[in-house]
Scaffold this active site. Structure first.
Site, mmCIF file in Angstrom:
data_model
loop_
_atom_site.group_PDB
_atom_site.id
_atom_site.type_symbol
_atom_site.label_atom_id
_atom_site.label_comp_id
_atom_site.label_asym_id
_atom_site.label_seq_id
_atom_site.Cartn_x
_atom_site.Cartn_y
_atom_site.Cartn_z
ATOM 1 N N ASN A 151 0.863 -1.186 0.000
ATOM 2 C CA ASN A 151 0.000 0.000 0.000
ATOM 3 C C ASN A 151 0.904 1.241 0.000
ATOM 4 O O ASN A 151 1.686 1.443 0.932
ATOM 5 C CB ASN A 151 -0.898 -0.041 1.246
ATOM 6 C CG ASN A 151 -1.795 1.182 1.342
ATOM 7 O OD1 ASN A 151 -1.342 2.310 1.140
ATOM 8 N ND2 ASN A 151 -3.055 0.982 1.666
ATOM 9 N N HIS A 153 1.186 6.190 1.848
ATOM 10 C CA HIS A 153 2.000 7.109 2.657
ATOM 11 C C HIS A 153 3.214 7.667 1.920
ATOM 12 O O HIS A 153 3.875 8.577 2.418
ATOM 13 C CB HIS A 153 2.328 6.478 4.007
ATOM 14 C CG HIS A 153 1.065 6.256 4.793
ATOM 15 N ND1 HIS A 153 0.192 7.290 5.093
ATOM 16 C CD2 HIS A 153 0.485 5.129 5.257
ATOM 17 C CE1 HIS A 153 -0.860 6.793 5.736
ATOM 18 N NE2 HIS A 153 -0.703 5.494 5.839
ATOM 19 N N HIS A 202 -5.427 3.786 -1.739
ATOM 20 C CA HIS A 202 -6.754 4.162 -1.240
ATOM 21 C C HIS A 202 -6.974 5.626 -1.603
ATOM 22 O O HIS A 202 -6.281 6.501 -1.079
ATOM 23 C CB HIS A 202 -6.792 3.964 0.283
ATOM 24 C CG HIS A 202 -8.117 4.272 0.929
ATOM 25 N ND1 HIS A 202 -8.317 4.135 2.283
ATOM 26 C CD2 HIS A 202 -9.301 4.701 0.426
ATOM 27 C CE1 HIS A 202 -9.570 4.460 2.575
ATOM 28 N NE2 HIS A 202 -10.181 4.822 1.466
ATOM 29 N N ARG A 232 -9.056 8.466 -0.945
ATOM 30 C CA ARG A 232 -10.083 8.857 0.032
ATOM 31 C C ARG A 232 -10.863 10.042 -0.503
ATOM 32 O O ARG A 232 -10.369 10.829 -1.314
ATOM 33 C CB ARG A 232 -9.429 9.226 1.366
ATOM 34 C CG ARG A 232 -8.702 8.060 2.021
ATOM 35 C CD ARG A 232 -8.206 8.440 3.402
ATOM 36 N NE ARG A 232 -9.279 8.451 4.363
ATOM 37 C CZ ARG A 232 -9.480 7.518 5.297
ATOM 38 N NH1 ARG A 232 -8.648 6.511 5.423
ATOM 39 N NH2 ARG A 232 -10.492 7.595 6.118
ATOM 40 N N ARG A 236 -6.570 13.002 1.097
ATOM 41 C CA ARG A 236 -5.499 13.370 2.029
ATOM 42 C C ARG A 236 -4.143 12.778 1.634
ATOM 43 O O ARG A 236 -3.119 13.275 2.053
ATOM 44 C CB ARG A 236 -5.857 12.969 3.464
ATOM 45 C CG ARG A 236 -5.896 11.492 3.667
ATOM 46 C CD ARG A 236 -6.116 11.144 5.117
ATOM 47 N NE ARG A 236 -7.480 11.443 5.533
ATOM 48 C CZ ARG A 236 -8.025 10.922 6.634
ATOM 49 N NH1 ARG A 236 -7.304 10.136 7.406
ATOM 50 N NH2 ARG A 236 -9.262 11.192 6.966
ATOM 51 N N GLU A 285 -8.484 0.609 -3.364
ATOM 52 C CA GLU A 285 -9.249 0.567 -2.118
ATOM 53 C C GLU A 285 -10.106 1.824 -2.071
ATOM 54 O O GLU A 285 -9.598 2.932 -2.291
ATOM 55 C CB GLU A 285 -8.235 0.527 -0.972
ATOM 56 C CG GLU A 285 -8.844 0.326 0.383
ATOM 57 C CD GLU A 285 -7.775 0.457 1.466
ATOM 58 O OE1 GLU A 285 -6.640 -0.027 1.290
ATOM 59 O OE2 GLU A 285 -8.101 1.067 2.489
ATOM 60 N N THR A 323 -8.371 3.555 8.200
ATOM 61 C CA THR A 323 -9.585 2.736 8.246
ATOM 62 C C THR A 323 -9.630 2.018 9.596
ATOM 63 O O THR A 323 -8.675 1.336 9.957
ATOM 64 C CB THR A 323 -9.564 1.704 7.097
ATOM 65 O OG1 THR A 323 -9.161 2.369 5.905
ATOM 66 C CG2 THR A 323 -10.914 1.084 6.887
ATOM 67 N N GLU A 357 -11.264 -9.122 2.455
ATOM 68 C CA GLU A 357 -9.978 -8.781 3.055
ATOM 69 C C GLU A 357 -10.207 -8.751 4.548
ATOM 70 O O GLU A 357 -10.980 -7.934 5.065
ATOM 71 C CB GLU A 357 -9.456 -7.421 2.566
ATOM 72 C CG GLU A 357 -8.117 -7.111 3.240
ATOM 73 C CD GLU A 357 -7.477 -5.791 2.832
ATOM 74 O OE1 GLU A 357 -7.683 -5.342 1.691
ATOM 75 O OE2 GLU A 357 -6.775 -5.217 3.693
ATOM 76 N N HIS A 364 -3.858 -4.682 7.429
ATOM 77 C CA HIS A 364 -3.963 -3.603 8.412
ATOM 78 C C HIS A 364 -3.090 -3.870 9.618
ATOM 79 O O HIS A 364 -3.272 -4.866 10.312
ATOM 80 C CB HIS A 364 -5.412 -3.325 8.869
ATOM 81 C CG HIS A 364 -5.611 -1.868 9.154
ATOM 82 N ND1 HIS A 364 -5.138 -1.277 10.294
ATOM 83 C CD2 HIS A 364 -6.164 -0.877 8.422
ATOM 84 C CE1 HIS A 364 -5.411 0.010 10.256
ATOM 85 N NE2 HIS A 364 -6.020 0.294 9.122
HETATM 86 N N1 PXP Z 1 -6.088 -2.879 4.105
HETATM 87 C C1 PXP Z 1 -6.976 -1.868 4.242
HETATM 88 C C2 PXP Z 1 -8.382 -2.127 3.846
HETATM 89 C C3 PXP Z 1 -6.571 -0.613 4.717
HETATM 90 O O1 PXP Z 1 -7.467 0.375 4.854
HETATM 91 C C4 PXP Z 1 -5.223 -0.412 5.048
HETATM 92 C C5 PXP Z 1 -4.763 0.945 5.513
HETATM 93 O O2 PXP Z 1 -4.832 1.835 4.478
HETATM 94 C C6 PXP Z 1 -4.337 -1.486 4.875
HETATM 95 C C7 PXP Z 1 -4.803 -2.717 4.430
HETATM 96 C C8 PXP Z 1 -2.886 -1.358 5.190
HETATM 97 O O3 PXP Z 1 -2.751 -1.107 6.534
HETATM 98 P P1 PXP Z 1 -1.369 -0.615 7.113
HETATM 99 O O4 PXP Z 1 -1.086 0.722 6.483
HETATM 100 O O5 PXP Z 1 -1.600 -0.544 8.576
HETATM 101 O O6 PXP Z 1 -0.354 -1.642 6.709
#
Ligand code: PXP
Length: 251
Positions: free
Chosen positions: A8, A11, A44, A46, A50, A71, A102, A157, A197
């Site tokens: 992901n 960031h 993602h 949003r 952001r 996402e 999330t 997921e 997550h």
């Molecule tokens: N899966 C989903 C659905 C999420 O919302 C997130 C966070 O954006 C992640 C996975 C990844 O989580 P993390 O950034 O804590 O690894």
């Protein structure tokens, strides 16, 4: 089905947006992650933009050679963008304006009728929508898994945040048990089982050992943070090594 790492890259965009400069570039980071062995990329978009922004989407579509997972919240706006970008996976998540990230899975009882009558038909509409795999981000509780099965979702997921943030080893064990039960239930009904997550280099291996039938593992914040110290490619490789070691143990 092998366990795959999807990175992901939200960031990377957080860092870019902190200064309003044009770098670092999420699509460029995506290329590095894939070259280092990741099977694909998650982003993602949003509602408040952001981190990932609209202009990132075509750039990511062009850059990503493997799996692209979009996402999103189940809004008309996001579904239209999904049809434009045509990712491989559409992961539906709840989205709250005030949340930092999330905070939990979808409450399928409350969204069931809307997903059945509006969201799923809208996503699957036309050629653009017929190929996308729909994945529902859910907590590992039987009612939500049942809801995902009844909706005809392609995948779930599993939300691993409660496991990742467990306050004691016994709480973590209990949550792993719930995750394993949910994974078995979804797999038995023919759904693909993704997860994510809060996963990091410490909690990933025990998770992979405890939960069967896993497919795509989505990891963002910890991996991108560790990459500040160790570099993106070597951090992705470290996660790949964990996945490969556990996979090897299970052969
Ligand atoms: N899966 C989903 C659905 C999420 O919302 C997130 C966070 O954006 C992640 C996975 C990844 O989580 P993390 O950034 O804590 O690894």
């Amino acid at each position: 089905m092998p366990i795959q790492l999807l990175v992901n890259i939200d960031h990377i965009a957080t860092l870019r947006n902190a200064r309003g400069e044009g770098y670092p570039v999420p699509a460029q980071a995506a290329r590095i992650c894939e070259q280092a062995g990741a099977a694909g990329i998650v982003f993602h978009l949003r509602g408040d933009r952001r981190h990932i922004m609209d202009h990132d989407l075509p750039e990511l579509k062009k850059a990503v050679q493997g799996v692209l997972d979009f996402e999103m919240a189940a809004t008309e706006e996001m579904i239209a963008l999904l049809h434009q970008i045509q990712p491989d996976i559409c992961t539906l998540v709840p989205e709250g304006r005030e949340e930092l990230t999330t905070e939990g899975g979808l409450n399928l009882a409350s969204v069931f009728e809307d997903f059945k009558n509006r969201v799923f038909p809208a996503i699957r509409d036309g050629a653009a929508g017929s190929k996308v795999e729909i994945s529902l981000f859910v907590d590992p509780n039987p009612d939500d898994i049942k809801g995902a099965i009844e909706l005809g979702s392609d995948a779930i997921e599993l939300h691993t945040g409660i496991y990742a943030n467990a306050s004691s080893p016994s709480a973590a064990q209990a949550e792993l048990h719930r995750l394993a039960t949910a994974a078995k239930m979804a797999h038995a009904a023919g759904l693909k089982v993704n997860a994510g997550h809060g996963l990091n280099q410490k909690n990933l291996a025990p998770f992979l050992r405890a939960v069967p039938h896993l497919a795509d593992i989505s990891i963002g914040h910890a991996l991108i943070s560790e990459a500040v110290y160790h570099g993106l490619a070597s951090t992705v490789q470290a996660y790949m090594t964990i996945i490969e070691q556990v996979t090897e143990e299970q052969r």
